[in-house]
Motif scaffolding. Structure first.
Motif, mmCIF file in Angstrom:
data_model
loop_
_atom_site.group_PDB
_atom_site.id
_atom_site.type_symbol
_atom_site.label_atom_id
_atom_site.label_comp_id
_atom_site.label_asym_id
_atom_site.label_seq_id
_atom_site.Cartn_x
_atom_site.Cartn_y
_atom_site.Cartn_z
ATOM 1 N N VAL A 104 -2.297 -15.913 12.793
ATOM 2 C CA VAL A 104 -0.915 -16.115 13.227
ATOM 3 C C VAL A 104 0.044 -15.609 12.154
ATOM 4 O O VAL A 104 1.014 -14.899 12.433
ATOM 5 C CB VAL A 104 -0.657 -17.603 13.539
ATOM 6 N N ALA A 105 -0.228 -15.967 10.902
ATOM 7 C CA ALA A 105 0.613 -15.493 9.803
ATOM 8 C C ALA A 105 0.507 -13.985 9.644
ATOM 9 O O ALA A 105 1.518 -13.286 9.491
ATOM 10 C CB ALA A 105 0.214 -16.185 8.497
ATOM 11 N N MET A 106 -0.716 -13.459 9.697
ATOM 12 C CA MET A 106 -0.922 -12.030 9.434
ATOM 13 C C MET A 106 -0.340 -11.145 10.533
ATOM 14 O O MET A 106 -0.085 -9.959 10.305
ATOM 15 C CB MET A 106 -2.411 -11.743 9.250
ATOM 16 N N ALA A 107 -0.104 -11.717 11.705
ATOM 17 C CA ALA A 107 0.526 -10.947 12.780
ATOM 18 C C ALA A 107 1.958 -10.564 12.420
ATOM 19 O O ALA A 107 2.535 -9.638 13.009
ATOM 20 C CB ALA A 107 0.507 -11.748 14.079
ATOM 21 N N HIS A 108 2.541 -11.261 11.433
ATOM 22 C CA HIS A 108 3.917 -10.996 11.005
ATOM 23 C C HIS A 108 3.970 -10.278 9.658
ATOM 24 O O HIS A 108 4.961 -10.378 8.942
ATOM 25 C CB HIS A 108 4.692 -12.315 10.934
ATOM 26 N N VAL A 109 2.893 -9.568 9.333
ATOM 27 C CA VAL A 109 2.832 -8.799 8.086
ATOM 28 C C VAL A 109 2.597 -7.327 8.427
ATOM 29 O O VAL A 109 1.694 -6.999 9.201
ATOM 30 C CB VAL A 109 1.695 -9.308 7.168
ATOM 31 N N ARG A 110 3.400 -6.468 7.857
ATOM 32 C CA ARG A 110 3.296 -5.034 8.130
ATOM 33 C C ARG A 110 2.039 -4.458 7.488
ATOM 34 O O ARG A 110 1.731 -4.728 6.335
ATOM 35 C CB ARG A 110 4.535 -4.320 7.592
ATOM 36 N N GLU A 111 1.314 -3.646 8.251
ATOM 37 C CA GLU A 111 0.090 -3.022 7.748
ATOM 38 C C GLU A 111 0.398 -1.677 7.094
ATOM 39 O O GLU A 111 1.191 -0.886 7.605
ATOM 40 C CB GLU A 111 -0.899 -2.816 8.897
ATOM 41 N N TYR A 112 -0.243 -1.443 5.942
ATOM 42 C CA TYR A 112 -0.116 -0.169 5.238
ATOM 43 C C TYR A 112 -1.446 0.578 5.286
ATOM 44 O O TYR A 112 -2.511 -0.035 5.233
ATOM 45 C CB TYR A 112 0.307 -0.392 3.787
ATOM 46 N N THR A 113 -1.364 1.901 5.377
ATOM 47 C CA THR A 113 -2.554 2.749 5.406
ATOM 48 C C THR A 113 -2.624 3.596 4.147
ATOM 49 O O THR A 113 -1.652 4.278 3.798
ATOM 50 C CB THR A 113 -2.539 3.675 6.642
ATOM 51 N N LEU A 114 -3.750 3.536 3.457
ATOM 52 C CA LEU A 114 -3.999 4.408 2.310
ATOM 53 C C LEU A 114 -4.745 5.637 2.809
ATOM 54 O O LEU A 114 -5.840 5.514 3.385
ATOM 55 C CB LEU A 114 -4.843 3.690 1.247
ATOM 56 N N LYS A 115 -4.146 6.826 2.638
ATOM 57 C CA LYS A 115 -4.731 8.067 3.145
ATOM 58 C C LYS A 115 -5.134 8.986 1.994
ATOM 59 O O LYS A 115 -4.460 9.028 0.964
ATOM 60 C CB LYS A 115 -3.725 8.798 4.051
ATOM 61 N N PRO A 116 -6.225 9.731 2.171
ATOM 62 C CA PRO A 116 -6.626 10.685 1.139
ATOM 63 C C PRO A 116 -5.561 11.767 0.944
ATOM 64 O O PRO A 116 -4.959 12.241 1.913
ATOM 65 C CB PRO A 116 -7.916 11.291 1.696
ATOM 66 N N LEU A 117 -5.319 12.117 -0.298
ATOM 67 C CA LEU A 117 -4.383 13.184 -0.641
ATOM 68 C C LEU A 117 -5.197 14.357 -1.165
ATOM 69 O O LEU A 117 -5.604 14.393 -2.326
ATOM 70 C CB LEU A 117 -3.389 12.696 -1.698
ATOM 71 N N ALA A 118 -5.472 15.313 -0.277
ATOM 72 C CA ALA A 118 -6.316 16.450 -0.653
ATOM 73 C C ALA A 118 -5.607 17.388 -1.620
ATOM 74 O O ALA A 118 -6.179 17.853 -2.602
ATOM 75 C CB ALA A 118 -6.750 17.203 0.605
ATOM 76 N N ASP A 119 -4.326 17.664 -1.335
ATOM 77 C CA ASP A 119 -3.534 18.512 -2.235
ATOM 78 C C ASP A 119 -2.065 18.141 -2.065
ATOM 79 O O ASP A 119 -1.689 17.423 -1.130
ATOM 80 C CB ASP A 119 -3.751 20.000 -1.939
ATOM 81 N N SER A 120 -1.226 18.631 -2.957
ATOM 82 C CA SER A 120 0.181 18.227 -2.977
ATOM 83 C C SER A 120 0.913 18.566 -1.688
ATOM 84 O O SER A 120 1.856 17.878 -1.301
ATOM 85 C CB SER A 120 0.886 18.891 -4.162
ATOM 86 N N SER A 121 0.498 19.629 -1.033
ATOM 87 C CA SER A 121 1.207 20.068 0.177
ATOM 88 C C SER A 121 0.873 19.230 1.398
ATOM 89 O O SER A 121 1.534 19.345 2.430
ATOM 90 C CB SER A 121 0.876 21.541 0.460
ATOM 91 N N SER A 122 -0.161 18.387 1.309
ATOM 92 C CA SER A 122 -0.582 17.616 2.482
ATOM 93 C C SER A 122 0.126 16.274 2.596
ATOM 94 O O SER A 122 -0.208 15.470 3.456
ATOM 95 C CB SER A 122 -2.098 17.384 2.425
ATOM 96 N N ALA A 123 1.102 16.017 1.724
ATOM 97 C CA ALA A 123 1.836 14.752 1.757
ATOM 98 C C ALA A 123 3.301 15.017 1.441
ATOM 99 O O ALA A 123 3.660 16.067 0.884
ATOM 100 C CB ALA A 123 1.246 13.784 0.739
ATOM 101 N N PRO A 124 4.188 14.082 1.783
ATOM 102 C CA PRO A 124 5.609 14.250 1.465
ATOM 103 C C PRO A 124 5.813 14.383 -0.040
ATOM 104 O O PRO A 124 5.075 13.822 -0.843
ATOM 105 C CB PRO A 124 6.249 12.960 1.992
ATOM 106 N N SER A 125 6.816 15.152 -0.416
ATOM 107 C CA SER A 125 7.124 15.339 -1.835
ATOM 108 C C SER A 125 7.753 14.074 -2.411
ATOM 109 O O SER A 125 8.415 13.304 -1.705
ATOM 110 C CB SER A 125 8.091 16.509 -2.020
ATOM 111 N N CYS A 126 7.552 13.868 -3.703
ATOM 112 C CA CYS A 126 8.120 12.704 -4.376
ATOM 113 C C CYS A 126 9.640 12.823 -4.434
ATOM 114 O O CYS A 126 10.180 13.879 -4.748
ATOM 115 C CB CYS A 126 7.574 12.599 -5.803
ATOM 116 N N THR A 127 10.321 11.756 -4.115
ATOM 117 C CA THR A 127 11.772 11.718 -4.303
ATOM 118 C C THR A 127 12.158 10.813 -5.465
ATOM 119 O O THR A 127 13.262 10.910 -5.985
ATOM 120 C CB THR A 127 12.479 11.230 -3.022
#
Length: 488
Positions: free
Chosen positions: A160-183
């Motif tokens: 019940v508590a965990m239903a109100h918690v946002r889930e985060y996904t950790l994804k593999p970062l193969a190279d810099s171009s495959s993910a958003p650039s750092c701001t």
């Protein structure tokens, strides 16, 4: 001849059938008697009840889980890593190698990226090129070869508590171009946690968030950036003085700030030890809940360290703080209680904390008390501000709730250097006696109500009950509390 033989066998068959029927009837009667009179709400039955209630219970707790194989080694390694980060300039380290959630640490192998630190809490720890895109609930991590999903809130046993918690996904970062650039680039580690779930209820604020946060981040000595998911601005403002004891930086609203934050290391999820408590054997630096209380005292400017029979000055009267309630579980004769306490030699204060109460002001009030009394509820969580040697009196509502009141406040009190007392409400002191006939199950068999589940228990004994304290019993309780206070 055959008819004669048959006539002799028929009585024997009837006799056997009667015997078998009598045996079956006896077994049924024994089963009913055992279920009715031998079952208890404690011990194994209590554990089963709590398991059944996990889906919806509030302020329900459990004992610290048994250590899983390899867990101790993982925590020791975490402690060593965090000591290095706390004493040296941060640097990009070798990324953690991914592993399945069921894998345990073995010699020569890296620990998994995400792993359970208790039945209630999960921790994900990664180093290297880390990019946090909170707007999309995604964390890009170099060096892992599979995705991980996690919810950074220490109440995993409660769906019940965990239903109100946002889930985060950790994804593999193969190279810099495959993910958003750092701001935004950070030179210190990041720590991601959530104030979703049941936060906003003071008990859950401490048990599910603030104490686990202390366990997990105190060793960074301020060199850590907090990322908060599910941010409630009023909640952050309430506890900002406490956060200042753990981090030098403002808390980031990671879900909504529109930035991609980059870190050399990111830890997601705080570690739970026990309800309102810290296990020094497991905590980095072997800190205890007394160290947690010390951090709170610094945060809110609490000057009083120890309670006394002579009050704050040592030469006056001890102060009694009555925690008032406006809804259920109210004291129906609160004024008479205050008058009786004054006559018994106490200086009396009555206060009712709520979500809008200024935390620093109320913390100072609690810190000024030598004895605090209140009916079981979130307001008793303010025991964290009591000075050493103070007395906490928990008024336990009628209904066989000792198991619940024990794990929520009785057990934590000793570790907090607070003397604990129960005041168990008798049926004649409960408003339930005016709501039900004397032969009703709610009054005669509370444990039968318990077996119906948390909602039935909560409705009967927590939501509908108020208390008219027996003043003679109350005076005797105050005298015992007074005797427990340290001499001036």
């Amino acid at each position: 001849m055959k008819s004669s033989l048959r006539s002799r066998q028929e009585p024997r068959r009837v006799s056997n059938a009667v015997i078998i029927g009598a045996m079956l009837l006896s077994l049924c009667v024994l089963s009913i008697v055992k279920a009715r009179y031998c079952a208890t709400p404690f011990g194994k039955a209590e554990d089963q009840l709590q398991e059944q209630m996990n889906a919806s219970i509030r302020m329900e707790t459990e004992e610290s889980p048994a250590r899983t194989p390899g867990e101790e080694e993982l925590e020791e390694e975490d402690e060593e890593e965090e000591k290095k980060l706390a004493t040296a300039a941060p640097a990009v380290t070798t990324p953690a190698v991914a592993a399945t959630g069921s894998e345990k640490k073995e010699k020569g192998k890296a620990k998994p990226t995400c792993y359970m630190t208790s039945k209630r809490s999960e921790r994900c720890d990664a180093s290297g090129d880390i990019r946090v895109d909170g707007n999309h609930s995604t964390i890009y991590v170099s060096g892992i070869d599979r995705e991980w999903k996690t919810k950074p809130y220490a109440r995993y046993h409660d769906p019940v508590a965990m239903a109100h918690v946002r889930e985060y996904t950790l994804k593999p970062l193969a190279d810099s171009s495959s993910a958003p650039s750092c701001t935004k680039n950070h030179s210190v580690p990041g720590f991601l946690f959530s104030n979703g779930g049941f936060s906003g209820n003071l008990y859950h604020d401490y048990t599910d968030v603030l104490v686990p946060l202390f366990i997990s981040t105190h060793q960074f000595k301020g060199r850590v950036q907090f990322l908060l998911s599910g941010m409630k601005p009023w909640w952050v403002a309430k506890f900002t003085p406490y956060f200042r004891q753990l981090t030098r930086f403002d808390v980031i609203d990671v879900d909504n700030d529109g930035e991609v934050h980059c870190f050399p290391r990111l830890v997601t999820g705080a570690t739970f030890h026990k309800d309102m408590g810290v296990d020094p054997r497991r905590s980095p630096g072997h800190v205890s809940v007394v160290d947690f209380k010390r951090a709170l005292r610094r945060a809110f400017g609490l000057e009083r360290e120890a309670a006394s029979r002579g009050g704050a000055t040592g030469a006056g009267l001890p102060r009694l703080l009555i925690i008032s309630r406006r809804g259920s579980r109210r004291f129906l004769n609160e004024r008479e209680m205050a008058a009786a306490a004054k006559a018994a030699g106490f200086e009396v204060r009555v206060a009712e904390p709520d979500q809008h109460t200024d935390m620093a002001t109320f913390a100072r009030l609690v810190n000024s008390a030598d004895v605090m009394i209140g009916v079981h509820g979130a307001g008793l969580t303010n025991m964290v501000f009591l000075p050493r040697g103070a007395v906490l009196i928990q008024v336990v509502p009628f209904g066989g709730l000792e198991w619940l009141t024990r794990v929520t406040f009785k057990d934590p009190a000793a570790d907090m250097e607070v003397s604990y007392m129960d005041y168990n409400v008798q049926l004649e002191e409960s408003s339930l006696i005016d709501q039900y006939p004397r032969n009703h199950q709610v009054l005669t068999d509370p444990y039968a109500v318990h077996k119906q589940g948390w909602d039935a228990l909560k409705t009967a004994y927590l939501d509908k009950q108020n208390i008219r304290v027996d003043l003679d019993r109350f005076r005797a309780t105050l005298q015992e509390a007074l005797s427990r206070l340290p001499s001036p």
